[in-house]
Write a protein that holds these residues in place. Structure first.
Motif, PDB file in Angstrom:
ATOM      1  N   HIS A 550       0.848  -1.197   0.000  1.00 36.00           N
ATOM      2  CA  HIS A 550       0.000   0.000   0.000  1.00 36.00           C
ATOM      3  C   HIS A 550       0.882   1.246   0.000  1.00 36.00           C
ATOM      4  N   ILE A 551       0.276   2.382  -0.363  1.00 32.07           N
ATOM      5  CA  ILE A 551       0.933   3.661  -0.130  1.00 32.07           C
ATOM      6  C   ILE A 551      -0.029   4.570   0.631  1.00 32.07           C
ATOM      7  N   LEU A 552       0.550   5.421   1.455  1.00 37.59           N
ATOM      8  CA  LEU A 552      -0.210   6.451   2.156  1.00 37.59           C
ATOM      9  C   LEU A 552       0.218   7.796   1.578  1.00 37.59           C
ATOM     10  N   LEU A 553      -0.749   8.557   1.080  1.00 34.40           N
ATOM     11  CA  LEU A 553      -0.468   9.877   0.514  1.00 34.40           C
ATOM     12  C   LEU A 553      -0.979  10.923   1.500  1.00 34.40           C
ATOM     13  N   PHE A 554      -0.076  11.723   2.031  1.00 31.12           N
ATOM     14  CA  PHE A 554      -0.422  12.717   3.048  1.00 31.12           C
ATOM     15  C   PHE A 554      -0.579  14.096   2.402  1.00 31.12           C
ATOM     16  N   THR A 555      -1.564  14.847   2.870  1.00 33.25           N
ATOM     17  CA  THR A 555      -1.849  16.166   2.286  1.00 33.25           C
ATOM     18  C   THR A 555      -1.486  17.280   3.255  1.00 33.25           C
ATOM     19  N   SER A 556      -1.441  18.477   2.719  1.00 36.12           N
ATOM     20  CA  SER A 556      -1.062  19.646   3.516  1.00 36.12           C
ATOM     21  C   SER A 556      -2.129  20.023   4.541  1.00 36.12           C
ATOM     22  N   ILE A 592      -0.385  17.258  -2.098  1.00 39.74           N
ATOM     23  CA  ILE A 592       0.309  16.075  -1.564  1.00 39.74           C
ATOM     24  C   ILE A 592       1.688  16.523  -1.097  1.00 39.74           C
ATOM     25  N   ILE A 593       2.044  16.190   0.153  1.00 35.54           N
ATOM     26  CA  ILE A 593       3.364  16.591   0.659  1.00 35.54           C
ATOM     27  C   ILE A 593       4.284  15.396   0.909  1.00 35.54           C
ATOM     28  N   LYS A 594       3.696  14.194   1.036  1.00 34.57           N
ATOM     29  CA  LYS A 594       4.535  13.043   1.340  1.00 34.57           C
ATOM     30  C   LYS A 594       3.839  11.760   0.909  1.00 34.57           C
ATOM     31  N   VAL A 595       4.633  10.818   0.409  1.00 33.93           N
ATOM     32  CA  VAL A 595       4.131   9.491   0.049  1.00 33.93           C
ATOM     33  C   VAL A 595       4.965   8.468   0.803  1.00 33.93           C
ATOM     34  N   ILE A 596       4.281   7.587   1.548  1.00 36.28           N
ATOM     35  CA  ILE A 596       4.993   6.565   2.318  1.00 36.28           C
ATOM     36  C   ILE A 596       4.501   5.186   1.880  1.00 36.28           C
ATOM     37  N   PRO A 597       5.415   4.336   1.350  1.00 32.07           N
ATOM     38  CA  PRO A 597       5.015   2.971   0.991  1.00 32.07           C
ATOM     39  C   PRO A 597       4.971   2.083   2.245  1.00 32.07           C
ATOM     40  N   ILE A 598       3.978   1.203   2.314  1.00 33.09           N
ATOM     41  CA  ILE A 598       3.818   0.326   3.488  1.00 33.09           C
ATOM     42  C   ILE A 598       3.644  -1.107   3.008  1.00 33.09           C
ATOM     43  N   ASP A 599       4.478  -2.001   3.521  1.00 34.50           N
ATOM     44  CA  ASP A 599       4.271  -3.414   3.201  1.00 34.50           C
ATOM     45  C   ASP A 599       3.702  -4.184   4.388  1.00 34.50           C
ATOM     46  N   ASN A 600       3.819  -3.599   5.599  1.00 40.19           N
ATOM     47  CA  ASN A 600       3.322  -4.299   6.788  1.00 40.19           C
ATOM     48  C   ASN A 600       2.909  -3.267   7.839  1.00 40.19           C
ATOM     49  N   PHE A 601       1.632  -3.224   8.143  1.00 38.15           N
ATOM     50  CA  PHE A 601       1.128  -2.252   9.122  1.00 38.15           C
ATOM     51  C   PHE A 601       1.369  -2.703  10.570  1.00 38.15           C
ATOM     52  N   ASP A 602       1.808  -3.932  10.752  1.00 34.98           N
ATOM     53  CA  ASP A 602       1.967  -4.453  12.107  1.00 34.98           C
ATOM     54  C   ASP A 602       3.309  -4.083  12.733  1.00 34.98           C
ATOM     55  N   GLU A 603       4.211  -3.550  11.938  1.00 33.73           N
ATOM     56  CA  GLU A 603       5.538  -3.230  12.469  1.00 33.73           C
ATOM     57  C   GLU A 603       5.454  -2.131  13.524  1.00 33.73           C
ATOM     58  N   LEU A 649       7.853   8.423   8.410  1.00 32.06           N
ATOM     59  CA  LEU A 649       7.687   7.139   9.107  1.00 32.06           C
ATOM     60  C   LEU A 649       8.891   6.984  10.025  1.00 32.06           C
ATOM     61  N   VAL A 650       8.649   6.874  11.328  1.00 34.27           N
ATOM     62  CA  VAL A 650       9.751   6.920  12.303  1.00 34.27           C
ATOM     63  C   VAL A 650       9.691   5.727  13.248  1.00 34.27           C
ATOM     64  N   THR A 651      10.801   5.559  13.985  1.00 36.34           N
ATOM     65  CA  THR A 651      10.859   4.555  15.057  1.00 36.34           C
ATOM     66  C   THR A 651      11.022   5.282  16.391  1.00 36.34           C
ATOM     67  N   GLN A 652      10.943   4.496  17.450  1.00 31.33           N
ATOM     68  CA  GLN A 652      11.022   5.065  18.798  1.00 31.33           C
ATOM     69  C   GLN A 652      12.354   5.746  19.061  1.00 31.33           C
ATOM     70  N   SER A 653      13.433   5.286  18.398  1.00 33.78           N
ATOM     71  CA  SER A 653      14.785   5.792  18.699  1.00 33.78           C
ATOM     72  C   SER A 653      15.183   6.990  17.832  1.00 33.78           C
TER      73      SER A 653
END
Length: 814
Positions: A550-556, A592-603, A649-653
């Protein structure tokens, strides 16, 4: 004398309430709900009785349906002919009732929902098992009442020598009540009745050792023993009915799903259309063809699959998304003691057993009286034969029949019935052999009377008679069970690989919102060049992705678009993509300001959002997975005038650096930002001066090397080491990243995280673009204003900065 007008002054609510109350009572008791004793609604009962009354029975030829319908309407049921004919047709449809009560010649509809032929074309008669519903009705076994016009009598209930309500089920809707009772196997129901008669305290668990559960005429697999048990105990319960399907291998590595049984009350034609719609709408790419191969030998639906597609996975998807599997809800309401009652299995069986006791008792009384009347006649005939000569002389000396009867009564003490039988006697009966026949008949009648008195005086003998009759019905009409019952409701698990064939494609999104997926063949044919795009636009995202991702397209404006890759339009590399507004509606000023590809939403990852007014929020990635995505969804609530300027898309660290237009920056760890839901506004990320705004933010991952590139509105570019930004806490003013000037101070127009060999594009207010290699730019401290690259006096102030996507080489394995 003039007649005065009479009227009643009544409140409207009382009148309406009273009228509706009467109407409700009528349709509950006398229209829509079945009787617990014979399992019939009034219209069904009247149809069967009318056909029986007219001799339209199983052993006789078929008659036109219109004749029966007219008879029913004229004599018993003053309603529309269509309602009568529809009820008649339903009782003849072997996919609606477990044992047909009416046999019909001609088109009586189909499992595809086709309407039956008009009643003038079809012919009907009672079925053999209907004869058992009406047997002994002429022996005063049930109450008869006047019909609507007092011209004839009709039964309030049929004798029903088998429990029709459980065997054929019922469905109906009245005022405030509805009923849904599934059909059952005849032999199982009769075994349950026999068990209940032998043990009136038999529990549902004990009864379920013989009556396993519903048995639908269309077969199928029933799942959920607990639901059946609950329904039998309370009258309400839920089961799952699943089609019978097998997966057959074909040549060339293909498979096909063959369905031979479908759930009860499911329209086959509609089901096939829904399955085919999954293929046509591209929701299920694994199906090659759907065919209905049903014929007179039985139902057969074939779903042919594409090569190397797993049939089990497709079948699971179809179970979940079509009527190949349905939920059936018991709602066992019937008329019991003239009241609508929620029936449990024991109450249903007891109601039927009580009815049968009453029927057999009334039949026995009728037969007993008939036997007594006959034996009385036989005794008179035997007495007359013993004094035959005197009787003949008396009759010959009489004036007429009435005088002869009176003389016989007065001279020989015969009763009126006996005298009538004697004067009606034919001469050939006056033989020696006839007295023997009369004596034999007397003995048989005495035996019959004794048996009938035993039935009437001993309940155990009464029950034995009922049991023997049930056994005879069971032997004659029992059929093998059609539905299979499984203990547990199987959980349906669907994986993406089932629905969507795995394929590597190139997905691109431009800043102006043009989206497309391109095959690797089309990309390689163009050698990655000549990408179709408007002159004012630029490429925001390009990557090889799998069709199952999937991809997530984020807007302004704080929204995001959830988009499965396989649903993107497949467009050639050299053709313009599809605009995002054709997928979902967006505001005129929304980009559209950012596109993030996602292969697994459980991560264990998060979506980070930063707004122009300095707000920051972090939400778990799992919250962004949705089932419905026909519109843009919230990712951040914004105040009036605010907009989202950074998504990642970020991690805790990870760390985040926020840079403002007035050249202030703050760096802090992701733990500073509390995890909140997608519909929140977030928290303060940086403390802004008045009229200052955030230009951009950058996410810094542990171990990743690179620098921060800034461009000012005056066309200066500088590169700063990440070490210049010390970790602190959120909500601070931050440190300055440019040297302050007393006049015409530099203001930050763009910020990017760059690495060696990156190229960036700088755009001015006049539309002039300058491509810049970042490697030659030397790293300076935060007190420097960098080097001038753009002549803003000539080309206008710098307004935008973005990273240029490099040409990529894609292969099938990349």
């Amino acid at each position: 004398m003039t007649q005065t007008e009479r009227y009643q002054d009544l409140p409207l609510e009382e009148v309406i309430g009273d009228r509706f109350g009467r109407y409700s009572k009528y349709i509950i008791q006398d229209r829509a709900l079945p009787d617990a004793r014979d399992g019939l609604k009034p219209v069904q009962r009247r149809i069967l009785y009318a056909m029986f009354h007219e001799g339209n029975t199983n052993e006789k030829p078929f008659r036109k349906s219109a004749k029966t319908v007219g008879n029913v309407i004229g004599n018993y049921h003053p309603h529309g002919d269509s309602s009568v004919y529809e009820a008649m047709v339903r009782m003849s449809q072997d996919w609606k009732v477990r044992h047909m009560l009416i046999e019909m010649h001609g088109n009586n509809g189909s499992v595809d929902g086709d309407p039956p032929a008009a009643m003038r074309y079809t012919e009907a008669r009672l079925s053999a098992i209907s004869g058992e519903m009406l047997r002994d009705i002429q022996k005063q076994t049930v109450d008869l009442i006047q019909t609507f016009d007092d011209s004839e009598l009709e039964p309030t209930v049929l004798p029903a020598r088998f429990p029709n309500l459980l065997v054929n089920g019922a469905t109906g809707i009245s005022a405030g009540y509805a009923t849904d009772m599934p059909p059952h196997a005849l032999h199982e129901v009769l075994d349950a009745v026999l068990m209940r008669m032998a043990n009136p305290k038999a529990t549902v668990d004990e009864l379920m050792t013989v009556i396993k559960g519903p048995d639908f005429p269309t077969g199928g697999t029933i799942q959920g023993i607990e639901g059946i048990k609950k329904a039998y105990e309370t009258g309400k319960g839920k089961i799952v009915v699943r089609s019978k399907a097998v997966i057959e291998p074909l040549k060339g590595g293909k498979e096909q799903i063959v369905i031979t049984e479908i759930p009860f009350e499911v329209n086959k034609a509609v089901l096939i259309k829904k399955i085919d719609d999954q293929r046509l709408d591209k929701r299920l790419d694994g199906i090659a063809d759907v065919r209905d191969e049903s014929d007179r030998t039985g139902l057969r639906i074939v779903i042919e699959l594409k090569k190397e597609i797993d049939g089990r996975g497709i079948l699971q998807f179809l179970f979940k998304n079509t009527d190949l599997q349905i939920a059936y809800n018991f709602n066992m309401i019937a008329i019991h003691n003239r009241r609508p009652t929620m029936m449990t299995l024991p109450i249903l069986l007891d109601a039927y057993i009580g009815h049968q006791k009453d029927v057999v008792t009334r039949r026995s009384n009728f037969d007993l009286q008939k036997a007594k009347d006959r034996i009385h006649i036989v005794e008179g005939l035997m007495k007359a034969l013993s004094i035959l000569d005197e009787v003949i002389i008396t009759i010959r000396g009489s004036q007429d029949k009435r005088d002869a009867k009176n003389n016989l009564i007065s001279e020989f003490a015969f009763t009126e019935p006996q005298a009538e039988a004697i004067v009606s006697l034919q001469l050939y009966r006056l033989t020696n052999t006839d007295i023997t026949d009369l004596r034999n008949e007397e003995a048989e009648l005495q035996k019959t009377i004794k048996e009938l008195l035993a039935i009437l005086n001993n309940e155990s003998i009464l029950i034995k008679v009922i049991q023997e009759e049930m056994q005879a019905i069971r032997k004659q009409f029992a059929e093998p069970r059609r539905s299979i019952i499984e203990n547990e409701i199987e959980e349906i698990k669907i994986t993406l690989d089932v629905m969507i064939p795995s394929e590597e494609v190139i997905v691109t999104v431009t800043k102006d919102g043009y989206v497309k997926r391109t095959s690797t063949r089309s990309y390689n044919a163009s050698n990655g060049k000549d990408f179709a795009m408007k002159d004012s636009d630029y490429l925001l995202f390009e990557s090889m992705l799998n069709t199952q991702h999937h991809i997530l397209l984020f807007t302004s404006l704080g929204k995001y678009i959830y988009q499965p890759i396989h649903e993107l339009p497949e467009i050639r590399w050299k053709d313009l993509g599809q605009h995002v507004s054709s997928m979902v509606s967006l505001d005129a000023n929304e980009t559209i300001i950012k596109v993030i590809p996602i292969d697994n939403f459980d991560e264990d990852r998060f979506i980070l959002a930063v707004s122009k007014f300095g707000q920051i929020k972090r939400s778990t990635l799992a919250e962004y997975q949705v089932q419905r995505y026909s519109r843009a969804l919230n990712t951040m609530n914004l105040k009036k005038g605010d907009e989202v300027i950074h998504i990642d898309l970020v991690t805790q660290s990870d760390d985040v650096i926020i840079v403002t237009h007035s050249a202030y920056a703050v760096r802090f760890n992701m733990e500073e930002v509390t995890v909140t839901g997608v519909k929140t506004s977030g928290v303060k990320g940086i403390n802004l001066k008045e009229e200052d705004v955030v230009v951009n933010a950058t996410t810094i991952s542990v171990g990743v090397r690179g620098d921060l590139l800034l461009v000012t509105h005056r066309g200066a570019v500088k590169k700063m080491s990440l070490k210049e930004f010390e970790n602190g806490t959120r909500g601070k003013r931050g440190i300055g990243v440019l040297r302050e000037l007393k006049s015409n101070a530099h203001r930050v127009s763009g910020v990017l995280f760059v690495q060696d060999n990156d190229q960036v594009m700088i755009e001015t207010s006049k539309g002039v673009r300058e491509l810049v290699d970042t490697k030659p730019i030397r790293v300076t401290d935060r007190y420097s204003n960098g080097s001038f690259i753009v002549d803003t006096d000539k080309d206008g102030d710098v307004v935008r900065l973005w990273k240029v996507l490099k040409k990529k080489e894609y292969s099938k394995k990349s």
